[in-house]
Design an enzyme around this catalytic site. Structure first.
Site, PDB file in Angstrom:
ATOM      1  N   ASP A 201       0.861  -1.175   0.000  1.00 50.34           N
ATOM      2  CA  ASP A 201       0.000   0.000   0.000  1.00 50.34           C
ATOM      3  C   ASP A 201       0.901   1.229   0.000  1.00 50.34           C
ATOM      4  OD1 ASP A 201      -2.663   0.389  -0.103  1.00 50.34           O
ATOM      5  OD2 ASP A 201      -2.903   0.813   2.047  1.00 50.34           O
ATOM      6  N   LEU A 202       0.628   2.193  -0.898  1.00 50.03           N
ATOM      7  CA  LEU A 202       1.438   3.418  -0.860  1.00 50.03           C
ATOM      8  C   LEU A 202       0.958   4.284   0.301  1.00 50.03           C
ATOM      9  CD1 LEU A 202       1.744   4.457  -4.631  1.00 50.03           C
ATOM     10  CD2 LEU A 202       3.092   2.808  -3.311  1.00 50.03           C
ATOM     11  N   ASP A 244      -4.200   3.043  -4.708  1.00 45.41           N
ATOM     12  CA  ASP A 244      -2.766   3.029  -4.417  1.00 45.41           C
ATOM     13  C   ASP A 244      -2.360   1.682  -3.811  1.00 45.41           C
ATOM     14  OD1 ASP A 244      -4.104   3.250  -2.060  1.00 45.41           O
ATOM     15  OD2 ASP A 244      -2.960   4.956  -1.278  1.00 45.41           O
TER      16      ASP A 244
END
Lengths: 335, 194
Positions: A201-202, A244
């Site tokens: 996950d960004l 994201d």
């Protein structure tokens, strides 16, 4: 006979109607050779010799005399020249009741194409009523059309592959999409192949989007995707699962230490500021790792949930880190 | 119109005038720029639009475009297969002309969906043959003039061709063979490919 039309003295009706015929004496000696056969073998090689000497009689086999072959009526033969080119021929043998001789008319049958090539025959070498030219036309026309179909099939096939690839590709990053994720995971589980799964996950992506705009956000996603491509092998499947969120599937990689190492390298790379115009975008990443050892009951849903739980733990530990799933991890809040 | 016809027009323009000109004509006539599929059947309108656009872009009258197309079909190496198939129609140019009414049936033998105009042959004597082209679309006659003029050379015959004109649904061409063996022509072997 002196009533031949002028200029036609040599024209034998049998030669015109049957350019591939032989006349034979009762004992099989060849007494006359049709014009196309003369083109295939020098006349002297045939005249005066026995049919059985020149040809290998394939069917009916064993017969040594013409009488035995025809039994007084006509008979179908399969023959082959004994010397090269060993052309196969089919023939019709008929006793010529008037002269006490036999007429053997020959045809190339299905080996027509080879014969025309071997002896460089032209349409003049066949009787005008023979369907040879029409047959050659049909064969050639069908070959041309078949080539067209083959080309069309190849074009459709590559268009199909392209459409399938597009259906499984995330257009922004060029990585696979959610649809591909489900398919690849299901396949690995069905084949009971061991693999590692990293849910990445960004972090702080939303801030980039909110402060610098969507173009900056898109750029960051593309840079992040490239970082993942650089850090993995060609046989790995990299998926942008949504916004994201990314999932990396690594067939054969089940060592938790290795997966941790990969995730941490990737996170460090994501933490490097990404220039966008005059601005610098700063993001990071959190990862959750799950491993399938190829158990019979491995299910994509269960594995994704395990990776989710590990990711949730990483977020809980203050982000920018990776966690390998273990059953001691706290359950997801929804559970 | 059969894809083979549309593809013939496309390849003629591309091989004679270059890909950019073909793309210009395709875009102007809303034809597939990447090209027609030879085995598909297309609506007739696209063929008409394509010929209209070719007239404009090439700045040539339609008759000339169609006749050049005929010439292309029997002389360009890219369509050698068609020249060979036509040469199966007769041993001499005169033989070929006398059996030209078989052409639509010959075509249908290979591609049943390909509908060509009916052709008729009238032997006018003194090595003169008149060929009638009967279909609901005028224009094929000009293509045939190009084909026959080039095939005469191919057979080595010296022939004079004239497009006599068209009626509501037919076109007539006259062919005068001045010398059947003017040159040796291009060779034609039965066994070109095996």
């Amino acid at each position: 006979m002196d009533d031949h039309p002028p200029g036609r003295v040599d024209l034998e009706p049998c030669d015109v109607f049957m350019p591939l015929h032989l006349r034979l004496k009762r004992d099989g000696t060849i007494t006359h050779v049709g014009p196309t056969l003369r083109k295939m073998r020098p006349e002297d090689d045939l005249l005066g010799r026995s049919l059985f000497e020149v040809f290998d009689l394939k069917r009916p086999s064993g017969a040594g005399t013409l009488e035995a072959l025809t039994d007084g009526r006509s008979h179908r033969l399969q023959l082959q020249f004994r010397d090269a080119p060993r052309s196969a021929l089919k023939g019709l043998l008929v006793p010529d009741n008037k002269g006490g001789e036999y007429i053997l008319n020959l045809s190339f049958g299905i080996s027509l194409m080879e014969a025309i090539h071997d002896y460089d025959l032209s349409s003049a070498d066949f009787a005008h009523t023979d369907l040879v030219i029409e047959m050659l036309y049909v064969v050639e026309a069908k070959t041309v059309i078949l080539d067209e179909w083959r080309g069309l099939n190849a074009r459709l096939q590559s268009a199909k592959i392209e459409a399938e690839t597009q259906a499984y590709t995330d257009t922004l990053t060029g990585l696979r999409n959610r649809r591909a994720l489900d398919k690849v995971l299901q396949k690995l589980c069905d084949l009971r192949e061991p693999f590692g799964l990293v849910h990445l996950d960004l972090d702080f992506f939303k801030q980039v989007n909110d402060t610098l705009g969507h173009a900056a956000g898109d750029h960051v996603l593309q840079v992040a995707a490239q970082a993942m491509i650089d850090a993995t092998r060609s046989e790995d499947t990299l998926v942008r699962a949504g916004g994201d969120e990314f999932v990396l599937i690594l067939p054969g990689v089940v060592n938790p230490g290795k997966l941790m190492d990969l995730s941490q390298r990737l996170i460090r790379r994501l933490q490097q500021p990404i220039p966008f115009g005059a601005d610098l975008c700063r993001i990071s990443g959190s990862a959750g790792i799950a491993v399938s050892l190829g158990a019979a009951d491995a299910s994509p849903q269960a594995l994704l949930k395990q990776a989710d739980r590990a990711l949730y733990a990483s977020k809980g530990r203050g982000r920018s880190c990776a966690t390998v799933f273990s059953s001691s991890l706290p359950p997801l809040s929804a559970e | 119109m059969h894809g083979l016809v549309n593809r013939a027009i496309q390849c003629f323009i591309r091989d004679t005038y270059g890909t950019p000109i073909w793309e210009e004509i395709a875009r102007a006539s809303d034809a597939p720029v990447a090209g027609f599929e030879a085995m598909f059947v297309y609506e007739d309108a696209v063929t008409d639009r394509m010929l209209d656009a070719a007239e404009t872009v090439l700045q040539r009258p339609r008759e000339t475009v169609l006749e050049d197309l005929g010439t292309y079909l029997v002389s360009h190496p890219n369509v050698e297969a068609l020249r060979r198939l036509l040469r199966f129609g007769g041993e001499t140019f005169l033989d070929f002309l006398h059996t030209i009414d078989d052409l639509p049936r010959r075509a249908a033998l290979a591609v049943p969906e390909l509908v060509l105009p009916e052709l008729s042959v009238v032997d006018a004597g003194c090595n003169r043959v008149r060929i009638g082209c009967h279909g609901d679309r005028v224009g094929f006659g000009y293509v045939l003039v190009g084909i026959l003029r080039t095939l005469a050379d191919d057979y080595g015959a010296l022939a004079l061709l004239e497009y006599e004109g068209d009626g509501a649904s037919e076109e007539w061409i006259s062919v005068d063979i001045l010398n059947a063996e003017h040159t040796r022509g291009r060779p034609f072997q039965l066994a070109a490919r095996i």
